[in-house]
Design a protein around this motif. Sequence first.
Motif, short mmCIF file in Angstrom:
data_model
loop_
_atom_site.label_atom_id
_atom_site.label_comp_id
_atom_site.label_asym_id
_atom_site.label_seq_id
_atom_site.Cartn_x
_atom_site.Cartn_y
_atom_site.Cartn_z
N PHE A 143 0.81 -1.22 0.00
CA PHE A 143 0.00 0.00 0.00
C PHE A 143 0.84 1.27 0.00
O PHE A 143 0.39 2.31 -0.47
N ARG A 144 2.06 1.21 0.50
CA ARG A 144 2.85 2.44 0.56
C ARG A 144 3.05 3.03 -0.84
O ARG A 144 2.97 4.24 -1.04
N GLN A 145 3.30 2.14 -1.80
CA GLN A 145 3.49 2.61 -3.18
C GLN A 145 2.21 3.24 -3.71
O GLN A 145 2.25 4.26 -4.40
N THR A 146 1.07 2.64 -3.36
CA THR A 146 -0.22 3.20 -3.76
C THR A 146 -0.41 4.58 -3.15
O THR A 146 -0.87 5.52 -3.82
N LEU A 147 -0.06 4.71 -1.88
CA LEU A 147 -0.22 5.98 -1.18
C LEU A 147 0.70 7.04 -1.76
O LEU A 147 0.31 8.20 -1.93
N ALA A 148 1.94 6.66 -2.06
CA ALA A 148 2.91 7.61 -2.60
C ALA A 148 2.48 8.15 -3.96
O ALA A 148 2.80 9.29 -4.33
N LEU A 210 1.58 10.27 4.25
CA LEU A 210 2.62 9.28 3.97
C LEU A 210 3.56 9.15 5.16
O LEU A 210 4.00 8.05 5.52
N ASP A 211 3.86 10.27 5.80
CA ASP A 211 4.73 10.26 6.97
C ASP A 211 4.08 9.49 8.12
O ASP A 211 4.76 8.73 8.83
N MET A 212 2.78 9.64 8.33
CA MET A 212 2.09 8.89 9.38
C MET A 212 2.12 7.40 9.09
O MET A 212 2.33 6.58 9.99
N TRP A 213 1.93 7.04 7.83
CA TRP A 213 2.00 5.63 7.44
C TRP A 213 3.37 5.04 7.77
O TRP A 213 3.48 3.95 8.34
N ASP A 214 4.42 5.78 7.45
CA ASP A 214 5.78 5.28 7.68
C ASP A 214 6.14 5.28 9.16
O ASP A 214 6.88 4.40 9.62
N GLN A 220 8.40 -1.78 8.35
CA GLN A 220 9.79 -1.71 7.92
C GLN A 220 10.42 -0.35 8.17
O GLN A 220 11.63 -0.19 8.05
N THR A 221 9.58 0.64 8.55
CA THR A 221 10.11 1.99 8.82
C THR A 221 9.69 2.53 10.18
O THR A 221 10.33 3.45 10.69
#
Length: 381
Positions: A143-148, A210-214, A220-221
């Motif tokens: 999902f991170r790629q989708t969000l980015a 995105l920062d909240m997700w990471d 992994q982050t």
Amino acid sequence: MLVVGNFEPAEAVDAAQQVNQMLKSQPLPPHSHVPSRMVNIEPGHYIYRHMGEDPNMLNNAVVATFYCGMVTNPKDRTTMALLVQIVKDQFFGQIRTKEQLGYRVGAFTNSFSSGKLILELRVQGESNPTYLLQRIDSFIHGFRQTLAKFDTVKFDALVESIVGKANEQLTSVDAEASRMWTPIDKGTYNFARLADEVESLQRVRLDDVLDMWDRYINPQTAVAYTRVDSQLWAAKASYPSATDMTAWPESILALAGCLESETHMPVDLSDLSHFINTAVTQTSADALGSLARQYPVANSTQVLDETASGWSKIKNALDMAMRPHVNHVVQDSNTNFTHVGMYQTIEGKWVITDVDKFKATQALHEMPVPVIKLIPNTLTK
């Protein structure tokens, strides 16, 4: 007592006094008033399992709970509101529409008077809970790629939509009372909270989401990754033992559950693990064919193939078992919980066996602090 409507302050106080006289109530003494405080779960990945009691219940259910940011931080609250709106459509589309894993699928946010904000990913369906959580892990991984790559025009429209809803004129006294009672019940008395959130929403950008997700959800982050997986197992489901969970990866347990559901035969985990170890050099198609031949349907000449109702699940489970890099990296808790009867899976997750004992090992969040000074009643007769 909250009085809402077309009343003068003196009339409201008079109404409250009349109610008090009829009830003849007295305030609780301080020692009898136990304030509600949230448990501050320390970083780590935890699992809580429960076996259903109804033998006719066929559904399993899971809730993956992520602890994200502080409820007292307006920016965290508004960023979470935007994040869950983006996640919920994508999560439903993947888990419910494409994979058809559950009758009830959703992403939700929650919060209490103090403590952390919560993101919940929920799935209810007939698949075994270990497999459901593996698919949630797979969704998070991609999902991170989708969000980015999320469209900025759509993001701005989403912000405008939430702001517009927040600014809607209340249409009933009940709605007005509910809005006012929430900060009273939480003990913050922040009656300007909605206005603060609208102002914060207008400053939030996609990079903040995105920062909240990471920081909180991407294992992994996330430095302080905190997650609790709640599992409800159907009474007739093949329930992994503590020995199984400490000896075998979740990917093996998930695949075994899918095979048992389709073949109606018990699966030896040691044999299945050996199969996976030898199949990693094969292509996915060849490994899937070998698996189908090794695990035929019970009391039948039928061989598992794409006509089987659970074929896609077996295919996904096999792929996750052969390529464990899809699964996330567990960040271990700093505490050893064996003294309260908990144990760790082979992947380092702590399994909660007694909720009360686990909670007793955790610190509590602070009490909510009022943001405005309460004005003493000067209208009492």
